[in-house]
Design a protein around this motif. Sequence first.
Motif, PDB file in Angstrom:
ATOM      1  N   ARG A 152      -4.498   0.389  -2.220  1.00 13.15           N
ATOM      2  CA  ARG A 152      -4.327   0.737  -0.803  1.00 13.15           C
ATOM      3  C   ARG A 152      -2.901   1.206  -0.545  1.00 13.15           C
ATOM      4  O   ARG A 152      -2.675   2.099   0.270  1.00 13.15           O
ATOM      5  CB  ARG A 152      -4.640  -0.497   0.076  1.00 13.15           C
ATOM      6  CG  ARG A 152      -5.793  -0.258   1.020  1.00 13.15           C
ATOM      7  CD  ARG A 152      -5.914  -1.406   2.015  1.00 13.15           C
ATOM      8  NE  ARG A 152      -5.539  -0.984   3.357  1.00 13.15           N
ATOM      9  CZ  ARG A 152      -4.766  -1.685   4.176  1.00 13.15           C
ATOM     10  NH1 ARG A 152      -4.264  -2.829   3.784  1.00 13.15           N
ATOM     11  NH2 ARG A 152      -4.500  -1.233   5.380  1.00 13.15           N
ATOM     12  N   ALA A 153      -1.947   0.583  -1.230  1.00  9.19           N
ATOM     13  CA  ALA A 153      -0.548   0.966  -1.030  1.00  9.19           C
ATOM     14  C   ALA A 153      -0.293   2.403  -1.482  1.00  9.19           C
ATOM     15  O   ALA A 153       0.641   3.058  -1.020  1.00  9.19           O
ATOM     16  CB  ALA A 153       0.369   0.008  -1.785  1.00  9.19           C
ATOM     17  N   LEU A 154      -1.142   2.901  -2.387  1.00 13.16           N
ATOM     18  CA  LEU A 154      -0.970   4.271  -2.883  1.00 13.16           C
ATOM     19  C   LEU A 154      -1.647   5.304  -1.982  1.00 13.16           C
ATOM     20  O   LEU A 154      -1.431   6.504  -2.152  1.00 13.16           O
ATOM     21  CB  LEU A 154      -1.534   4.386  -4.308  1.00 13.16           C
ATOM     22  CG  LEU A 154      -0.663   3.780  -5.421  1.00 13.16           C
ATOM     23  CD1 LEU A 154      -1.417   3.769  -6.738  1.00 13.16           C
ATOM     24  CD2 LEU A 154       0.649   4.545  -5.565  1.00 13.16           C
ATOM     25  N   ALA A 155      -2.462   4.849  -1.042  1.00 15.52           N
ATOM     26  CA  ALA A 155      -3.168   5.789  -0.162  1.00 15.52           C
ATOM     27  C   ALA A 155      -2.171   6.494   0.755  1.00 15.52           C
ATOM     28  O   ALA A 155      -1.101   5.973   1.066  1.00 15.52           O
ATOM     29  CB  ALA A 155      -4.212   5.038   0.660  1.00 15.52           C
ATOM     30  N   ASP A 156      -2.552   7.705   1.177  1.00 16.01           N
ATOM     31  CA  ASP A 156      -1.640   8.521   1.995  1.00 16.01           C
ATOM     32  C   ASP A 156      -1.233   7.836   3.295  1.00 16.01           C
ATOM     33  O   ASP A 156      -0.109   7.970   3.754  1.00 16.01           O
ATOM     34  CB  ASP A 156      -2.306   9.864   2.328  1.00 16.01           C
ATOM     35  CG  ASP A 156      -2.390  10.734   1.079  1.00 16.01           C
ATOM     36  OD1 ASP A 156      -1.605  10.488   0.143  1.00 16.01           O
ATOM     37  OD2 ASP A 156      -3.251  11.640   1.048  1.00 16.01           O
ATOM     38  N   ASP A 157      -2.187   7.122   3.897  1.00 20.15           N
ATOM     39  CA  ASP A 157      -1.898   6.535   5.213  1.00 20.15           C
ATOM     40  C   ASP A 157      -1.493   5.066   5.105  1.00 20.15           C
ATOM     41  O   ASP A 157      -1.599   4.314   6.061  1.00 20.15           O
ATOM     42  CB  ASP A 157      -3.138   6.671   6.106  1.00 20.15           C
ATOM     43  CG  ASP A 157      -4.344   5.990   5.470  1.00 20.15           C
ATOM     44  OD1 ASP A 157      -4.276   5.644   4.255  1.00 20.15           O
ATOM     45  OD2 ASP A 157      -5.347   5.777   6.175  1.00 20.15           O
ATOM     46  N   ALA A 158      -1.033   4.655   3.928  1.00 18.52           N
ATOM     47  CA  ALA A 158      -0.714   3.236   3.736  1.00 18.52           C
ATOM     48  C   ALA A 158       0.499   2.829   4.559  1.00 18.52           C
ATOM     49  O   ALA A 158       1.438   3.605   4.716  1.00 18.52           O
ATOM     50  CB  ALA A 158      -0.433   2.979   2.254  1.00 18.52           C
ATOM     51  N   PRO A 159       0.495   1.596   5.073  1.00 17.14           N
ATOM     52  CA  PRO A 159       1.719   1.067   5.689  1.00 17.14           C
ATOM     53  C   PRO A 159       2.839   1.061   4.644  1.00 17.14           C
ATOM     54  O   PRO A 159       2.576   0.774   3.474  1.00 17.14           O
ATOM     55  CB  PRO A 159       1.339  -0.369   6.068  1.00 17.14           C
ATOM     56  CG  PRO A 159      -0.141  -0.417   6.038  1.00 17.14           C
ATOM     57  CD  PRO A 159      -0.597   0.616   5.058  1.00 17.14           C
ATOM     58  N   LEU A 160       4.046   1.388   5.059  1.00 19.50           N
ATOM     59  CA  LEU A 160       5.151   1.459   4.108  1.00 19.50           C
ATOM     60  C   LEU A 160       5.921   0.146   4.081  1.00 19.50           C
ATOM     61  O   LEU A 160       6.361  -0.356   5.103  1.00 19.50           O
ATOM     62  CB  LEU A 160       6.093   2.606   4.478  1.00 19.50           C
ATOM     63  CG  LEU A 160       5.483   4.009   4.330  1.00 19.50           C
ATOM     64  CD1 LEU A 160       6.466   5.068   4.817  1.00 19.50           C
ATOM     65  CD2 LEU A 160       5.075   4.288   2.886  1.00 19.50           C
ATOM     66  N   VAL A 161       6.061  -0.403   2.880  1.00 19.81           N
ATOM     67  CA  VAL A 161       6.774  -1.679   2.721  1.00 19.81           C
ATOM     68  C   VAL A 161       8.270  -1.467   2.973  1.00 19.81           C
ATOM     69  O   VAL A 161       8.953  -2.321   3.509  1.00 19.81           O
ATOM     70  CB  VAL A 161       6.512  -2.255   1.306  1.00 19.81           C
ATOM     71  CG1 VAL A 161       7.272  -3.564   1.107  1.00 19.81           C
ATOM     72  CG2 VAL A 161       5.017  -2.475   1.090  1.00 19.81           C
ATOM     73  N   TYR A 162       8.781  -0.278   2.574  1.00 19.18           N
ATOM     74  CA  TYR A 162      10.199   0.035   2.790  1.00 19.18           C
ATOM     75  C   TYR A 162      10.362   1.253   3.683  1.00 19.18           C
ATOM     76  O   TYR A 162      11.226   2.088   3.455  1.00 19.18           O
ATOM     77  CB  TYR A 162      10.926   0.205   1.448  1.00 19.18           C
ATOM     78  CG  TYR A 162      11.180  -1.123   0.775  1.00 19.18           C
ATOM     79  CD1 TYR A 162      12.320  -1.860   1.079  1.00 19.18           C
ATOM     80  CD2 TYR A 162      10.258  -1.665  -0.116  1.00 19.18           C
ATOM     81  CE1 TYR A 162      12.548  -3.100   0.493  1.00 19.18           C
ATOM     82  CE2 TYR A 162      10.475  -2.905  -0.708  1.00 19.18           C
ATOM     83  CZ  TYR A 162      11.623  -3.618  -0.403  1.00 19.18           C
ATOM     84  OH  TYR A 162      11.852  -4.850  -0.978  1.00 19.18           O
ATOM     85  N   GLY A 163       9.510   1.340   4.687  1.00 20.46           N
ATOM     86  CA  GLY A 163       9.622   2.419   5.662  1.00 20.46           C
ATOM     87  C   GLY A 163      10.982   2.428   6.344  1.00 20.46           C
ATOM     88  O   GLY A 163      11.528   3.475   6.688  1.00 20.46           O
ATOM     89  N   ASP A 164      11.562   1.223   6.500  1.00 16.34           N
ATOM     90  CA  ASP A 164      12.876   1.131   7.145  1.00 16.34           C
ATOM     91  C   ASP A 164      13.989   1.667   6.258  1.00 16.34           C
ATOM     92  O   ASP A 164      15.105   1.852   6.701  1.00 16.34           O
ATOM     93  CB  ASP A 164      13.167  -0.327   7.535  1.00 16.34           C
ATOM     94  CG  ASP A 164      13.091  -1.270   6.336  1.00 16.34           C
ATOM     95  OD1 ASP A 164      12.275  -1.024   5.428  1.00 16.34           O
ATOM     96  OD2 ASP A 164      13.848  -2.253   6.315  1.00 16.34           O
TER      97      ASP A 164
END
Lengths: 327, 783
Positions: free
Chosen positions: B139-151
């Motif tokens: 799921r983390a690899l999916a295009d729309d995945a929530p980003l763990v390090y988006g910040d």
Amino acid sequence: MYPGRFEYQAPTTLEEALATLDRYGDEGKVLAGGQSLLPLMKLRFASPRALVDINRVAGLDRLAEEDGELRIGALVRHRDCERSELLGGRWGVLADAAPQISDPIVRNLGTVAGSLAHADPQGDWGSALLAADARVVAASAGGRREIPLDELLLGPFTTALEPNEIITEVRVPDPGARAAGTYLKLERRVGDFATVAVAVHVSFADGTVSRAGIALTAVGPRNLRATDAEAALAGAPLDDEAIREAARLAAGAAEPRDDVRGSADYKRNVVRVFVERGLRMAARPEERGDVPRAAAAPPGRPEPSEEFAGEETAEDVMKEIREKEDQ
Amino acid sequence: MPAWVGRRMPRREDAELLTGRGRFIGDLGRSGMVHAVFLRSPYPHARIVSIDASRALAMPGVRAVLTGADLPEDLGAQPNTHLFGERETPYFALARERARYAGEPVAVIVADSQYLAEDARDEVIVDWEPLPSVGDADRALADDAPLVYGDRDWPDNVAATFEQEMGDVDSAFDEADVVVTERYRIQRQFGCSLETRGVLAEWDENVDELTLWTSSQIVHIARDLLAAVLGLPEHRIRVLVPRIGGGFGAKFHFYPEETAVALAARATGRPVRWVEDRMESFLATVHAREQRVEISMAAREDGTITAVKGDLVGDMGAALHTVGYGPLWLTAVMITNVYEIPNARVRARAVVTNKTPLGSFRGWGQPQANFVVERTVDRLARELGMDRADLRRRNFIPPERLPRKSLHHTLDSGDYPRCLDRALELLDERGWRERQHELRDEGRHVGIGISFYTENSALGPSRMLNQGGVQQGGYDIARVRVEPGGEVTLYTGLCEMGQGVTNALSQVCADNLGVHPEKIKVVTGDTSQVPYTGYGTGASRGAAVGGAAVMRASRKVREKVMRIAGHMLEANPDDLEAEDGMIFVRGTPTAAVTMGDVGRAAYLRAIELPEGEDPGLEAIEAFDPPQFAWPYGANIAVVEVDVDTGEVSFLDYIYVHDCGTIVNPMIVEGQIMGAVAQGIGAALFESLPYDEEGQPLFGTFMEYVLPTAAELPRLVMEHQHTPSPNIPGGMKGVGEAGTIGSPAAVVAAIEDALAPYGVRINETPVTPSAILAMVGEREVTPA
């Protein structure tokens, strides 16, 4: 994992215990073996204001047969049942359940009555004693009453006991001269709670089943009685066809849920398998082995016989250690 | 003449441990000591809006509450020492502004007792703003995945991509007669110790020096990393390691709690102790193993494997911990196992998720590599209609072609076919192949599984480690001192964590110095006393690298012993022998002095020393291996499956292996038994599942099923001996070996048992419920 603050009372007579419990109302908890209550307190899932420790109350540790009935006092430990010669034979279901409860440390302290009062749907005694048609004696400052186990267990960790009541004794009726049963438990590893367990307890008269008790562990909100299966067996010979039908009905009575131990479908199937295996053992009690655990395993499993290739045994090692110590 | 190496000897600490007298972190106390507990994030991903500790601080007996906001401005992030080219995933002693996994430490509460500290924790109020989170690498690899390090402006959740190739993979696949492709899922597991972690810190304000006791496998690394994080010189920190109740790699890490407890000691002016409770250990200690692997193998019709390619996804959790994505990297580069496969290509992606960080666990990435390769070799055998053992034999690197470079490493020495053949011989001696047919005819489901492993041990050549990005050495240093009375003190930077390394080292020292092992005291776990060890206690390096260093130091001391004794006996030192503390002229045992005589001369009676000989009798020597060592072995599991309930039971388990010179067979056998237990745990029992958002679905031993002795087979074990050509003494190491090949062998055996159902098992753990889902419900087998 340290409990919150609580008061601790250790009465020495039943009257005193009941009075103390009465005083605290629903803020008090009875401490017998403590094997379920103390972990809950350490996890801070339970924070009773007071513990009423009944371990010093005399006379509650009696395990005896009286008028054909089996009587299990409030302080009888799992270990006592495991070792008692009273269990077994006609009460094979109880004898088989006892050694399968948790691990030796828990069995040394945990009590039968405490297990029933805790009403964990995964508890083993609930099913074994339901199958055996047991009832409990509940005492309070106001008097005492008998509660059939089926009416005691209401749901997960919920019983018909009043907050000021203590189970002083469990009473198991005389199943008659010809009775047999077993408790089959599937656990992921030894000492685990049941994934599924099944209690089977059958009384015979004149070659037919006079009464059948079948109860299920860990497949519902409480220990369940498979009443349809019990009814189907009563009054008929315990033959292959009856066994299969009862197993099917019992599986239908289960209300399992998916969890880490397995899927609901899986558990329902294990109920079917175990009821069938259990009833076959009840039908031929003379063929059963001594070790109840073997009942759940495939028959005739070959034993690994070779000794480990190493030269030392544990005794050698300990001997050597002791010698060293003595020097 | 070696007298002690190779001998079965009970461990010297057994009596102490078995009688409950071992002193662990939880047994240590200091005058004025207070207790710390951690408040942890209940969310997989959340912003910390505010923390109100006023009510907790007002409670009597509460000394301090520290949060991320209280950390020193210049406090360093928790370091990663294995830099293989990756994005930074900084995390601190306590979460600052945001928590990225459930269980991340958020505040430390210090009080006069553990009870009060836990009471106070309930009164700390955190205002959380939950953020979108992800609990699964796919799921983390999916295009729309929530980003763990988006910040931190990451465009995706990929912390690193590692690629390596040799030969011409594409051509080999084009020209192959047979290609098999399989996808595997390997679950999260962790190095679950009997003793959880723990830290005790004491700060001496007068001299600004910190003493830290910690349950750790890396005494010097812990000190250095703590110094770096706190901005203190290393010599102002003393790290001590008391008895350790199991490490298994999980204690090879440097944890936030070590920093936080040190800071709490400084803040309160009191010694502060924290002992991880069992529940928090499931979230706060690094996890391990989790990977999805797609692997393809190309072969010729005759069974020659011509190419392999692997695509690996490692679920690293919320941060790259002390060892970065090292285990995933090791899985990738071991994709050829012991086979002579000329063409290989791997890609490994280290993916971050909102879960506990992944780290070390006995075997590192090797059990995963072994599982996917060995299971795929089985598949290829089925595809080719070949015997599983024959196919392996055909592809083994033959003994005469060793040493040989594989994808990344150079396999050193040994005889793989001889090892597998012996294991199969044992299988037949015990009648299993015949018996399997008979039992099958009786309607029983009995299966045999085979696997073959090699292990990357004796880690490792320091330059190679540095070239690869490891910010540590791989050497070991030993100090050996003969005391004035003739007794010996051996100082090592390796930690004794139940694996018995101090016993092995004293056996090596005894032979090389000429004393009885019981005359040797081994000092471990104190940076103020023991010499530096490059890599800490792990990677199956204790006996091999540590042993070689002890050997060198012991020999150096022995040379001086011989010079002094020669002077005393008026004999040529070359004519002397030392045995059991006696030094005598060869052939004339009556002309002898004792080690005590020599010791007294060295320290107290210079008058007896040869002219020009310095006083003192000790040596410090380092050993840095020129190469890794590669022990190997065969696992054969025989299981029976109850197809009515899905239960698996072991009928037999054969283990034949070669780990070079064996110092103490009892220790080696114990290591293998324990490691196989953990491999069986991987195959059948242990798992740390999360939901899609990263909420843990475990929390106690009710969910995390550790096998007990009752579930485990009795091992039939045999040792073969090919001394390492690269390690003085010939030891190769063995600590992790048992974890590597066991999962593949056990799962292969189950698959074999279920052959009538034609099942494929590409996912572990194989639970009874999963087995029944594969075979379906059936009429109950009558007893």
